[in-house]
Design a protein around this motif. Structure first.
Motif, mmCIF file in Angstrom:
data_model
loop_
_atom_site.group_PDB
_atom_site.id
_atom_site.type_symbol
_atom_site.label_atom_id
_atom_site.label_comp_id
_atom_site.label_asym_id
_atom_site.label_seq_id
_atom_site.Cartn_x
_atom_site.Cartn_y
_atom_site.Cartn_z
ATOM 1 N N LYS A 199 20.745 1.577 1.591
ATOM 2 C CA LYS A 199 21.301 0.167 1.401
ATOM 3 C C LYS A 199 22.530 0.234 1.981
ATOM 4 O O LYS A 199 22.837 -0.708 2.768
ATOM 5 N N GLU B 200 26.535 -10.832 1.042
ATOM 6 C CA GLU B 200 25.821 -10.738 -0.029
ATOM 7 C C GLU B 200 24.082 -10.909 0.273
ATOM 8 O O GLU B 200 23.268 -10.328 -0.365
ATOM 9 N N LYS B 201 24.150 -11.753 1.043
ATOM 10 C CA LYS B 201 22.835 -12.581 1.528
ATOM 11 C C LYS B 201 21.960 -11.319 2.062
ATOM 12 O O LYS B 201 20.597 -10.949 1.991
ATOM 13 N N ILE C 202 16.306 -15.645 -0.407
ATOM 14 C CA ILE C 202 17.623 -15.006 -0.074
ATOM 15 C C ILE C 202 18.262 -15.784 1.047
ATOM 16 O O ILE C 202 19.279 -16.288 0.823
ATOM 17 N N SER D 15 19.661 -18.915 0.022
ATOM 18 C CA SER D 15 20.890 -19.116 -0.887
ATOM 19 C C SER D 15 22.062 -19.533 -0.641
ATOM 20 O O SER D 15 22.443 -19.460 0.680
ATOM 21 N N ASN E 96 21.114 -8.391 -0.140
ATOM 22 C CA ASN E 96 20.142 -8.688 -1.142
ATOM 23 C C ASN E 96 18.668 -8.565 -0.276
ATOM 24 O O ASN E 96 17.610 -8.121 -0.893
ATOM 25 N N LYS F 182 13.109 -1.975 -1.628
ATOM 26 C CA LYS F 182 12.263 -1.865 -2.778
ATOM 27 C C LYS F 182 10.766 -1.941 -2.241
ATOM 28 O O LYS F 182 9.957 -1.339 -2.740
ATOM 29 N N LEU G 111 24.500 -17.899 -1.398
ATOM 30 C CA LEU G 111 25.540 -16.705 -1.338
ATOM 31 C C LEU G 111 26.464 -16.440 -0.167
ATOM 32 O O LEU G 111 26.104 -16.947 0.860
ATOM 33 N N LYS H 11 10.271 -14.363 -0.987
ATOM 34 C CA LYS H 11 11.405 -13.485 -1.133
ATOM 35 C C LYS H 11 12.613 -13.799 -0.265
ATOM 36 O O LYS H 11 13.679 -13.906 -0.612
ATOM 37 N N SER H 12 12.140 -13.370 0.889
ATOM 38 C CA SER H 12 13.278 -13.621 2.238
ATOM 39 C C SER H 12 13.703 -14.855 2.305
ATOM 40 O O SER H 12 14.944 -15.287 2.504
ATOM 41 N N ASP I 180 18.027 -4.763 0.054
ATOM 42 C CA ASP I 180 17.725 -4.339 -1.113
ATOM 43 C C ASP I 180 16.169 -4.688 -1.381
ATOM 44 O O ASP I 180 15.477 -3.826 -1.793
ATOM 45 N N GLY I 181 15.621 -5.964 -1.070
ATOM 46 C CA GLY I 181 14.479 -6.169 -1.385
ATOM 47 C C GLY I 181 13.409 -5.557 -0.321
ATOM 48 O O GLY I 181 12.503 -5.145 -0.725
#
Length: 197
Positions: free
Chosen positions: A187, A84-85, A75, A78, A88, A95, A80, A71-72, A91-92
């Motif tokens: 966040k 934003e990166k 991100i 990406s 995200n 979660k 982005l 997941k990391s 956020d991940g």
């Protein structure tokens, strides 16, 4: 259902049960018998499928770790914009903290017992991250500091509360539910501390 499917289902059930006991409930001392009882299986099955309790724990930890790493990477690789990166990524991570409240505490306990985990960041990935941080500093979006300090700040703000969860619950006199609400709110707090605009 074939014999193999039944075997796979039982193995999955044992893994999920152990994951729940360790990373959700924080019962790091759960015995093979306790895992078996919770899963509703015979204890000998755990040794048959996983050889030992420690081996089972290593497997579920490695799986959880692999998912987080993927997941990391997704991100960070990406296209982005940088903020934003980071948003995200935060956020991940938050979660994951809500899904597995005791995962960070477990990692800290592993490091303290000397079973430290191998490096999982490639040199070129780190250099690219530092370059991006430098650019953001030049643009005035981040306070000027060594890029590694930015990373340390981010990780500390993200990981520390979860890593010392039991201590916070006790000393702040709050419930698990209240703590989860605090984590869910972090966040924007973290982003506002890391970025000037």
């Amino acid at each position: 259902m074939s014999k193999q499917e039944k075997k796979d289902q039982t193995q999955e059930l044992i893994k999920e049960t152990a994951k729940n006991l360790f990373f959700v409930q924080g019962k790091f001392n759960a015995t093979t018998q306790e895992i078996a009882d919770e899963a509703g299986v015979n204890r000998t099955l755990i040794n048959y499928y996983f050889r030992s309790r420690d081996n089972l724990i290593q497997i579920i930890f490695d799986e959880a770790h692999r998912v987080e790493k993927q997941k990391s990477e997704l991100i960070m690789n990406s296209d982005l914009p940088f903020k934003e990166k980071i948003a995200n990524f935060i956020d991940g991570s938050l979660k994951t903290s809500l899904t597995y409240p005791y995962l960070e505490t477990y990692i800290v306990s592993q490091i303290n017992s000397g079973s430290c985990h191998k490096r999982d960041v490639e040199k070129h990935e780190l250099e690219k991250l530092y370059e991006d941080i430098d650019k953001e500093m030049e643009l005035g979006n981040i306070e000027k500091m060594a890029p590694i300090q930015f990373v340390m700040n981010m990780i500390a703000l993200l990981v520390f509360p979860s890593a010392v969860r039991p201590l916070f619950l006790e000393n702040m006199m709050i419930s698990d539910k209240e703590f989860d609400l605090l984590i869910a709110d972090r966040k924007d707090i973290i982003l506002n501390m890391l970025f000037k605009n």
